[in-house]
Scaffold this motif. Structure first.
Motif, PDB file in Angstrom:
ATOM      1  N   SER A  15      38.133  -5.797  16.991  1.00 37.30           N
ATOM      2  CA  SER A  15      36.865  -6.520  17.168  1.00 37.30           C
ATOM      3  C   SER A  15      35.731  -5.655  17.677  1.00 37.30           C
ATOM      4  O   SER A  15      34.636  -6.155  17.894  1.00 37.30           O
ATOM      5  CB  SER A  15      37.073  -7.691  18.140  1.00 37.30           C
ATOM      6  OG  SER A  15      38.044  -8.575  17.648  1.00 37.30           O
ATOM      7  N   ARG A  31      35.005 -12.164  26.565  1.00 34.42           N
ATOM      8  CA  ARG A  31      34.691 -12.904  25.344  1.00 34.42           C
ATOM      9  C   ARG A  31      35.824 -12.757  24.325  1.00 34.42           C
ATOM     10  O   ARG A  31      36.471 -11.718  24.263  1.00 34.42           O
ATOM     11  CB  ARG A  31      33.413 -12.373  24.700  1.00 34.42           C
ATOM     12  CG  ARG A  31      32.133 -12.949  25.268  1.00 34.42           C
ATOM     13  CD  ARG A  31      31.784 -12.403  26.578  1.00 34.42           C
ATOM     14  NE  ARG A  31      30.350 -12.585  26.830  1.00 34.42           N
ATOM     15  CZ  ARG A  31      29.760 -12.255  27.938  1.00 34.42           C
ATOM     16  NH1 ARG A  31      30.424 -11.735  28.914  1.00 34.42           N
ATOM     17  NH2 ARG A  31      28.483 -12.448  28.088  1.00 34.42           N
ATOM     18  N   PRO A  33      36.810 -13.570  20.051  1.00 35.34           N
ATOM     19  CA  PRO A  33      36.303 -13.966  18.740  1.00 35.34           C
ATOM     20  C   PRO A  33      36.802 -15.361  18.357  1.00 35.34           C
ATOM     21  O   PRO A  33      37.829 -15.824  18.847  1.00 35.34           O
ATOM     22  CB  PRO A  33      36.869 -12.922  17.779  1.00 35.34           C
ATOM     23  CG  PRO A  33      37.623 -11.952  18.592  1.00 35.34           C
ATOM     24  CD  PRO A  33      37.697 -12.435  19.992  1.00 35.34           C
ATOM     25  N   TYR A  34      36.068 -16.007  17.477  1.00 35.18           N
ATOM     26  CA  TYR A  34      36.477 -17.313  16.975  1.00 35.18           C
ATOM     27  C   TYR A  34      37.384 -17.130  15.775  1.00 35.18           C
ATOM     28  O   TYR A  34      37.347 -16.112  15.097  1.00 35.18           O
ATOM     29  CB  TYR A  34      35.245 -18.149  16.606  1.00 35.18           C
ATOM     30  CG  TYR A  34      34.439 -18.533  17.826  1.00 35.18           C
ATOM     31  CD1 TYR A  34      34.906 -19.512  18.694  1.00 35.18           C
ATOM     32  CD2 TYR A  34      33.248 -17.896  18.135  1.00 35.18           C
ATOM     33  CE1 TYR A  34      34.197 -19.863  19.829  1.00 35.18           C
ATOM     34  CE2 TYR A  34      32.525 -18.243  19.260  1.00 35.18           C
ATOM     35  CZ  TYR A  34      33.006 -19.222  20.107  1.00 35.18           C
ATOM     36  OH  TYR A  34      32.302 -19.562  21.231  1.00 35.18           O
ATOM     37  N   PRO A  49      33.443 -22.869  18.311  1.00 33.54           N
ATOM     38  CA  PRO A  49      32.049 -22.492  18.578  1.00 33.54           C
ATOM     39  C   PRO A  49      31.108 -23.679  18.743  1.00 33.54           C
ATOM     40  O   PRO A  49      30.008 -23.523  19.257  1.00 33.54           O
ATOM     41  CB  PRO A  49      31.651 -21.639  17.378  1.00 33.54           C
ATOM     42  CG  PRO A  49      32.679 -21.874  16.340  1.00 33.54           C
ATOM     43  CD  PRO A  49      33.912 -22.362  17.023  1.00 33.54           C
ATOM     44  N   LYS A  55      23.757 -25.776  19.369  1.00 32.08           N
ATOM     45  CA  LYS A  55      24.042 -25.052  18.135  1.00 32.08           C
ATOM     46  C   LYS A  55      25.324 -24.247  18.346  1.00 32.08           C
ATOM     47  O   LYS A  55      25.705 -23.960  19.489  1.00 32.08           O
ATOM     48  CB  LYS A  55      22.873 -24.145  17.744  1.00 32.08           C
ATOM     49  CG  LYS A  55      22.541 -23.061  18.729  1.00 32.08           C
ATOM     50  CD  LYS A  55      21.343 -22.255  18.265  1.00 32.08           C
ATOM     51  CE  LYS A  55      21.115 -21.099  19.244  1.00 32.08           C
ATOM     52  NZ  LYS A  55      20.067 -20.214  18.804  1.00 32.08           N
ATOM     53  N   PRO A  56      25.996 -23.886  17.269  1.00 28.80           N
ATOM     54  CA  PRO A  56      27.274 -23.176  17.411  1.00 28.80           C
ATOM     55  C   PRO A  56      27.127 -21.841  18.144  1.00 28.80           C
ATOM     56  O   PRO A  56      26.140 -21.128  17.995  1.00 28.80           O
ATOM     57  CB  PRO A  56      27.725 -22.940  15.966  1.00 28.80           C
ATOM     58  CG  PRO A  56      27.005 -23.967  15.166  1.00 28.80           C
ATOM     59  CD  PRO A  56      25.690 -24.179  15.873  1.00 28.80           C
ATOM     60  N   SER A  57      28.123 -21.553  18.937  1.00 29.42           N
ATOM     61  CA  SER A  57      28.209 -20.274  19.631  1.00 29.42           C
ATOM     62  C   SER A  57      28.529 -19.178  18.615  1.00 29.42           C
ATOM     63  O   SER A  57      29.150 -19.437  17.584  1.00 29.42           O
ATOM     64  CB  SER A  57      29.333 -20.353  20.678  1.00 29.42           C
ATOM     65  OG  SER A  57      29.655 -19.086  21.179  1.00 29.42           O
ATOM     66  N   VAL A  58      28.102 -17.974  18.907  1.00 29.60           N
ATOM     67  CA  VAL A  58      28.410 -16.833  18.054  1.00 29.60           C
ATOM     68  C   VAL A  58      29.003 -15.739  18.942  1.00 29.60           C
ATOM     69  O   VAL A  58      28.378 -15.329  19.930  1.00 29.60           O
ATOM     70  CB  VAL A  58      27.141 -16.312  17.336  1.00 29.60           C
ATOM     71  CG1 VAL A  58      27.456 -15.079  16.511  1.00 29.60           C
ATOM     72  CG2 VAL A  58      26.525 -17.398  16.473  1.00 29.60           C
ATOM     73  N   TYR A  59      30.210 -15.284  18.603  1.00 31.45           N
ATOM     74  CA  TYR A  59      30.833 -14.192  19.346  1.00 31.45           C
ATOM     75  C   TYR A  59      29.933 -12.973  19.247  1.00 31.45           C
ATOM     76  O   TYR A  59      29.434 -12.684  18.168  1.00 31.45           O
ATOM     77  CB  TYR A  59      32.224 -13.898  18.752  1.00 31.45           C
ATOM     78  CG  TYR A  59      32.852 -12.646  19.303  1.00 31.45           C
ATOM     79  CD1 TYR A  59      33.498 -12.672  20.524  1.00 31.45           C
ATOM     80  CD2 TYR A  59      32.779 -11.445  18.609  1.00 31.45           C
ATOM     81  CE1 TYR A  59      34.058 -11.515  21.045  1.00 31.45           C
ATOM     82  CE2 TYR A  59      33.336 -10.298  19.128  1.00 31.45           C
ATOM     83  CZ  TYR A  59      33.972 -10.337  20.337  1.00 31.45           C
ATOM     84  OH  TYR A  59      34.520  -9.201  20.855  1.00 31.45           O
ATOM     85  N   ASP A  61      28.635 -14.055  22.390  1.00 28.33           N
ATOM     86  CA  ASP A  61      27.802 -14.691  23.420  1.00 28.33           C
ATOM     87  C   ASP A  61      28.692 -15.233  24.543  1.00 28.33           C
ATOM     88  O   ASP A  61      29.921 -15.232  24.446  1.00 28.33           O
ATOM     89  CB  ASP A  61      26.883 -15.759  22.821  1.00 28.33           C
ATOM     90  CG  ASP A  61      27.618 -17.000  22.334  1.00 28.33           C
ATOM     91  OD1 ASP A  61      28.826 -17.149  22.591  1.00 28.33           O
ATOM     92  OD2 ASP A  61      26.981 -17.843  21.687  1.00 28.33           O
ATOM     93  N   SER A  64      31.521 -17.743  24.023  1.00 23.23           N
ATOM     94  CA  SER A  64      32.745 -17.293  23.350  1.00 23.23           C
ATOM     95  C   SER A  64      33.824 -16.873  24.356  1.00 23.23           C
ATOM     96  O   SER A  64      34.932 -16.524  23.964  1.00 23.23           O
ATOM     97  CB  SER A  64      32.450 -16.157  22.364  1.00 23.23           C
ATOM     98  OG  SER A  64      32.051 -14.983  23.034  1.00 23.23           O
TER      99      SER A  64
END
Length: 171
Positions: A15, A31, A33-34, A49, A55-59, A61, A64
């Motif tokens: 990652s 953190r 990943p999704y 997420p 709004k959806p989380s983004v790895y 952030d 996550s």
């Protein structure tokens, strides 16, 4: 007794590096990943997420780093952290935290401090506590140098797991 599980894994080799940033409490929220690529397992969508925001989380952030319990119950949380060898670090810390993004309701538990070893810096942690739907959990870590200075010692591997026993008997 039924058990529901979320098992997250982050590996720098897969990652990319995780930038270590310290919050006001002196800890970094790890953190993850999704998705369920590799060894992560999340059929109950506790690391989704969509949780915790408009709004959806983004790895990678901050959201996550959270597991959102899907049920109320007796939770067994566990973690594993591998640190890069760093001569500046003399102590490694980890803690499990309820609602780590909420400064007013932040509740740390099971804080662990350990001194360096002569070999690699590999740590595992286990704690048990009641968990509740709607109150996320996080794994926070810190590497400390002389005079309690925070070092940005990198981690190379982290796992964070929650097993919820959903059928806790009462008298």
């Amino acid at each position: 007794m039924s058990v529901v599980v979320s098992s997250l894994k982050w590996n720098a080799a897969q990652s990319g590096a995780q930038k270590i940033t310290y919050d006001g409490d002196g800890y970094h929220l790890v953190r993850f990943p999704y998705g369920t690529d590799g060894e992560s397992y999340d059929p109950w969508k506790m690391h989704d997420p969509a949780h915790g925001g408009t709004k959806p989380s983004v790895y990678p952030d901050r959201r996550s780093g959270l597991i959102w319990p899907s049920h109320d119950g007796w939770g067994v949380v566990s973690a594993m952290v591998f640190w890069v060898a760093d001569p500046r670090a003399v102590e490694y810390r980890a803690r499990f935290v309820r609602d780590p993004l909420n400064a007013e309701k932040y509740d740390s538990t099971a804080t662990n401090d350990s001194a360096i070893t002569r070999g690699g810096q590999y740590r595992t942690y286990v704690w048990q506590m009641f968990v509740h739907r709607g109150t996320p959990l996080g794994l926070k870590v810190s590497a400390r140098g002389v005079k309690d200075t925070k070092t940005k010692t990198a981690i190379t591997l982290a796992e964070f797991k929650l097993a919820i026993h959903t059928d806790v008997a009462t008298p």
